[in-house]
Write a protein that holds these residues in place. Structure first.
Motif, short mmCIF file in Angstrom:
data_model
loop_
_atom_site.label_atom_id
_atom_site.label_comp_id
_atom_site.label_asym_id
_atom_site.label_seq_id
_atom_site.Cartn_x
_atom_site.Cartn_y
_atom_site.Cartn_z
N GLU A 103 0.82 -1.21 0.00
CA GLU A 103 0.00 0.00 0.00
C GLU A 103 0.86 1.26 0.00
O GLU A 103 0.36 2.36 -0.26
CB GLU A 103 -0.93 0.01 1.23
CG GLU A 103 -1.97 -1.10 1.23
CD GLU A 103 -2.95 -0.96 0.07
OE1 GLU A 103 -3.34 0.17 -0.25
OE2 GLU A 103 -3.29 -2.00 -0.52
N LEU A 104 2.15 1.12 0.31
CA LEU A 104 3.03 2.29 0.38
C LEU A 104 3.55 2.69 -0.99
O LEU A 104 3.85 1.83 -1.83
CB LEU A 104 4.22 1.97 1.30
CG LEU A 104 3.90 1.61 2.74
CD1 LEU A 104 5.17 1.17 3.47
CD2 LEU A 104 3.24 2.77 3.47
N ASN A 105 3.64 3.99 -1.22
CA ASN A 105 4.21 4.52 -2.46
C ASN A 105 5.44 5.34 -2.08
O ASN A 105 5.39 6.56 -1.96
CB ASN A 105 3.18 5.38 -3.19
CG ASN A 105 3.70 5.88 -4.52
OD1 ASN A 105 4.61 5.29 -5.10
ND2 ASN A 105 3.15 6.98 -5.00
N VAL A 106 6.56 4.65 -1.87
CA VAL A 106 7.78 5.28 -1.36
C VAL A 106 8.69 5.66 -2.52
O VAL A 106 9.07 4.81 -3.32
CB VAL A 106 8.51 4.34 -0.39
CG1 VAL A 106 9.81 4.96 0.09
CG2 VAL A 106 7.61 3.99 0.79
N GLN A 107 9.02 6.97 -2.59
CA GLN A 107 9.94 7.42 -3.64
C GLN A 107 11.39 7.06 -3.31
O GLN A 107 12.13 6.61 -4.18
CB GLN A 107 9.84 8.95 -3.82
CG GLN A 107 8.73 9.42 -4.75
CD GLN A 107 7.44 9.67 -3.95
OE1 GLN A 107 7.49 10.12 -2.81
NE2 GLN A 107 6.31 9.38 -4.54
N LYS A 108 11.77 7.30 -2.06
CA LYS A 108 13.18 7.12 -1.68
C LYS A 108 13.28 6.39 -0.35
O LYS A 108 12.60 6.75 0.61
CB LYS A 108 13.87 8.49 -1.56
CG LYS A 108 13.95 9.23 -2.89
CD LYS A 108 14.05 10.73 -2.73
CE LYS A 108 13.94 11.41 -4.09
NZ LYS A 108 13.75 12.86 -3.98
N ALA A 109 14.13 5.39 -0.31
CA ALA A 109 14.37 4.65 0.93
C ALA A 109 15.80 4.92 1.39
O ALA A 109 16.74 4.83 0.60
CB ALA A 109 14.17 3.15 0.72
N PHE A 110 15.94 5.27 2.67
CA PHE A 110 17.26 5.48 3.27
C PHE A 110 17.52 4.32 4.22
O PHE A 110 16.90 4.19 5.27
CB PHE A 110 17.30 6.84 3.98
CG PHE A 110 17.17 7.99 3.01
CD1 PHE A 110 18.29 8.53 2.39
CD2 PHE A 110 15.91 8.51 2.71
CE1 PHE A 110 18.16 9.57 1.49
CE2 PHE A 110 15.77 9.55 1.80
CZ PHE A 110 16.90 10.10 1.19
N ILE A 111 18.44 3.45 3.79
CA ILE A 111 18.66 2.15 4.42
C ILE A 111 20.02 2.15 5.13
O ILE A 111 20.98 2.75 4.63
CB ILE A 111 18.64 1.03 3.36
CG1 ILE A 111 17.31 1.03 2.59
CG2 ILE A 111 18.92 -0.33 3.98
CD1 ILE A 111 16.11 0.61 3.40
#
Length: 280
Positions: free
Chosen positions: A188-196
């Motif tokens: 359900e998430l629409n994540v543009q950028k992930a900081f891992i």
């Protein structure tokens, strides 16, 4: 966490009325407890009298804080004092990592914050380096942050950021939430950028970590995000630890500090992963 915050405020109110002049007594319990951890990280072992003098709090207040930290497994009581609890695994504790290489982690976070734009939906991973980015993005407009980090959530609690906390099992030692598909609908998430974050980086194997449950959440967020940024200080390079998270072809960019071994720079130029060095 709201409930805990209310309890903390009531606790603080009671303690300040008991000793209005004491600096430590006027702090939130969580703030005092974090300060205790920071002091122990630097000085390793402290006497009860040293802590009461340093924090300017009563013995009764200190004992309450120490009991909570002991129950959480973060400290150990010894004769006449306390010390940090020893990690049971190869990874150092979250409390130790929160204050180690702090300058480098701050530079990395500041650089990564430049990639965050107004209107973005970003994921901030649990970790001592990724935590630092929260303070740089907390005043951004129309920003949505998804996180599984309790410290990140606390940092953003009173900001204008739209905050989404991943639900699941609490890992107290990492101050994080680990979630599985059946209890959190990731898609359900629409994540543009992930900081891992990660504990190891190699050219051959990509990024890795010590804990399987943390790795599952990171793998899922890497899969869902349009852009993936790994935030890692230079000590992580050349290490391949217990659990593989992702190969380099899944990572758009790795941001590190200027102490990174320069031999890695030409190696990364042969990959599709950009290596960004956060200079002073």
């Amino acid at each position: 966490m709201n409930k805990q915050g209310k309890i903390g405020k009531l606790d603080m109110k009671n303690e300040t009325s008991a000793n209005a002049d004491g600096m430590g007594e006027g702090m939130f319990p969580l703030e005092r407890q974090q300060k205790i951890i920071e002091l122990l990280t630097i000085r390793k072992v402290m006497k009860i009298t040293e802590l009461t003098d340093e924090l300017k709090i009563s013995v009764d207040t200190l004992r309450r804080d120490l009991n909570i930290l002991t129950d959480q497994g973060r400290i150990e009581k010894i004769y006449g004092g306390v010390k940090l609890a020893e990690s049971r695994f190869g990874e150092s504790s979250m409390d130790e990592r929160m204050v180690s290489h702090l300058e480098e982690k701050d530079r990395i976070a500041r650089k990564c914050s430049e990639f965050v734009l107004e209107g973005d939906c970003i994921y901030i991973d649990s970790g001592s380096t990724t935590y630092q980015i929260a303070k740089y993005v907390k005043h951004r407009k129309k920003l949505t942050v998804v996180t599984n980090s309790l410290p990140v959530a606390m940092e953003l609690m009173d900001s204008d950021v739209e905050l989404i906390m991943i639900g699941g099992k609490i890992r107290r030692e990492e101050q994080s939430v680990v979630a599985y598909e059946y209890i959190f609908n990731f898609h359900e998430l629409n994540v543009q950028k992930a900081f891992i974050c990660c504990s190891g980086i190699t050219i051959e194997r990509g990024i890795s970590d010590y804990n399987l449950e943390e790795a599952i959440t990171r793998k899922k967020m890497i899969e869902l995000s349009k852009e993936v940024y790994v935030m890692a200080d230079s000590t992580k390079f050349g290490k391949d630890v217990t659990v593989s998270i992702a190969s380099l072809d899944k990572i758009d960019c790795i941001v590190t500090d200027s102490n990174v071994n320069r031999s890695f720079i030409p190696k990364f130029k042969k990959t599709d992963t950009e290596l960004v060095i956060a200079e002073l």
